[in-house]
Scaffold this active site. Structure first.
Site, mmCIF file in Angstrom:
data_model
loop_
_atom_site.group_PDB
_atom_site.id
_atom_site.type_symbol
_atom_site.label_atom_id
_atom_site.label_comp_id
_atom_site.label_asym_id
_atom_site.label_seq_id
_atom_site.Cartn_x
_atom_site.Cartn_y
_atom_site.Cartn_z
ATOM 1 N N ARG A 62 0.924 -1.347 -0.005
ATOM 2 C CA ARG A 62 -0.031 -0.152 0.028
ATOM 3 C C ARG A 62 1.181 1.386 0.354
ATOM 4 N NH1 ARG A 62 -4.894 -2.071 0.747
ATOM 5 N NH2 ARG A 62 -5.237 -4.002 1.524
ATOM 6 N N ASP A 63 0.056 2.181 -1.234
ATOM 7 C CA ASP A 63 1.227 3.134 -1.210
ATOM 8 C C ASP A 63 0.786 4.130 0.328
ATOM 9 O OD1 ASP A 63 2.140 5.264 -3.354
ATOM 10 O OD2 ASP A 63 1.665 6.973 -1.838
ATOM 11 N N ILE A 64 1.961 4.928 0.575
ATOM 12 C CA ILE A 64 2.371 5.802 1.899
ATOM 13 C C ILE A 64 1.401 7.052 2.061
ATOM 14 C CG2 ILE A 64 4.133 7.070 1.628
ATOM 15 C CD1 ILE A 64 5.090 6.576 4.487
ATOM 16 N N ASN B 235 4.780 6.008 -13.696
ATOM 17 C CA ASN B 235 5.469 7.870 -13.862
ATOM 18 C C ASN B 235 6.553 6.975 -14.683
ATOM 19 O OD1 ASN B 235 2.751 8.820 -13.465
ATOM 20 N ND2 ASN B 235 3.622 9.060 -11.190
ATOM 21 N N VAL C 22 10.517 8.392 -6.905
ATOM 22 C CA VAL C 22 11.616 7.098 -6.658
ATOM 23 C C VAL C 22 11.860 6.823 -7.580
ATOM 24 C CG1 VAL C 22 11.204 5.365 -5.656
ATOM 25 C CG2 VAL C 22 9.528 7.073 -4.597
ATOM 26 N N HIS D 85 8.083 1.141 -10.030
ATOM 27 C CA HIS D 85 7.091 0.711 -9.949
ATOM 28 C C HIS D 85 5.622 1.010 -10.560
ATOM 29 C CE1 HIS D 85 7.618 5.195 -8.836
ATOM 30 N NE2 HIS D 85 6.762 5.068 -9.013
ATOM 31 N N HIS E 172 1.765 2.104 -10.324
ATOM 32 C CA HIS E 172 0.033 2.397 -9.717
ATOM 33 C C HIS E 172 -0.861 1.949 -9.468
ATOM 34 C CE1 HIS E 172 2.196 5.985 -7.583
ATOM 35 N NE2 HIS E 172 3.078 6.474 -9.078
#
Ligand code: 5GP
Ligand code: ZN
Length: 114
Positions: free
Chosen positions: A29-31, A87, A96, A100, A102
């Site tokens: 899970r994204d922060i 991205n 980052v 990754h 999303h």
């Protein structure tokens, strides 16, 4: 990459809120979630940007997408639909530098993106 936060998650040095894992990828899970469900799918292998992938990584990228679809099913919004985004670099909004995917779901998405 010792200074890469996502490599630290892949190696277990940092423990994220993991929702899926296999031999090639980790999903957590994204922060700072931008939707009711916001999960990041990362390869365990360090690749900085989309531009650094080559033909040898085709299976790895496929595994990332398959993992996203599995998590969408797990989270219960596969049929309603969801958004996947990668991205790349400054204009793509990448912050980052370990690739990754999303996975955003749980609400209707808009198009075009900002
Ligand atoms: P980017 O902007 O590079 O496409 O996305 C990076 C994402 O990583 C952002 O959505 C951000 O909230 C997330 N992120 C950054 N640091 C951490 C962290 O330490 N833990 C988690 N779970 N997500 C993070
Ligand atoms: Zn890394």
């Amino acid at each position: 990459m010792t200074d890469c936060i996502f490599c630290k998650m892949a190696s277990g040095e940092i423990t994220p809120d993991t929702v899926y894992e296999d031999d090639q990828v980790l999903a957590f899970r994204d922060i700072n979630p931008q939707a009711p469900t916001h999960v990041l799918v990362i390869p365990k292998q360090h690749v900085a940007t989309l531009n650094d992938l080559d033909e040898g990584n085709a299976g790895l990228v496929g595994s990332m997408l398959l993992a996203a679809a599995k998590v969408a099913e797990q989270e219960g919004f596969a049929e309603q639909g969801y958004r996947t985004v990668m991205n790349c670099n400054a204009w793509g909004g990448q912050t980052v530098f370990h690739i990754h995917l999303h996975l955003l779901g749980g609400r209707p998405m808009e198009w075009p993106p900002g």
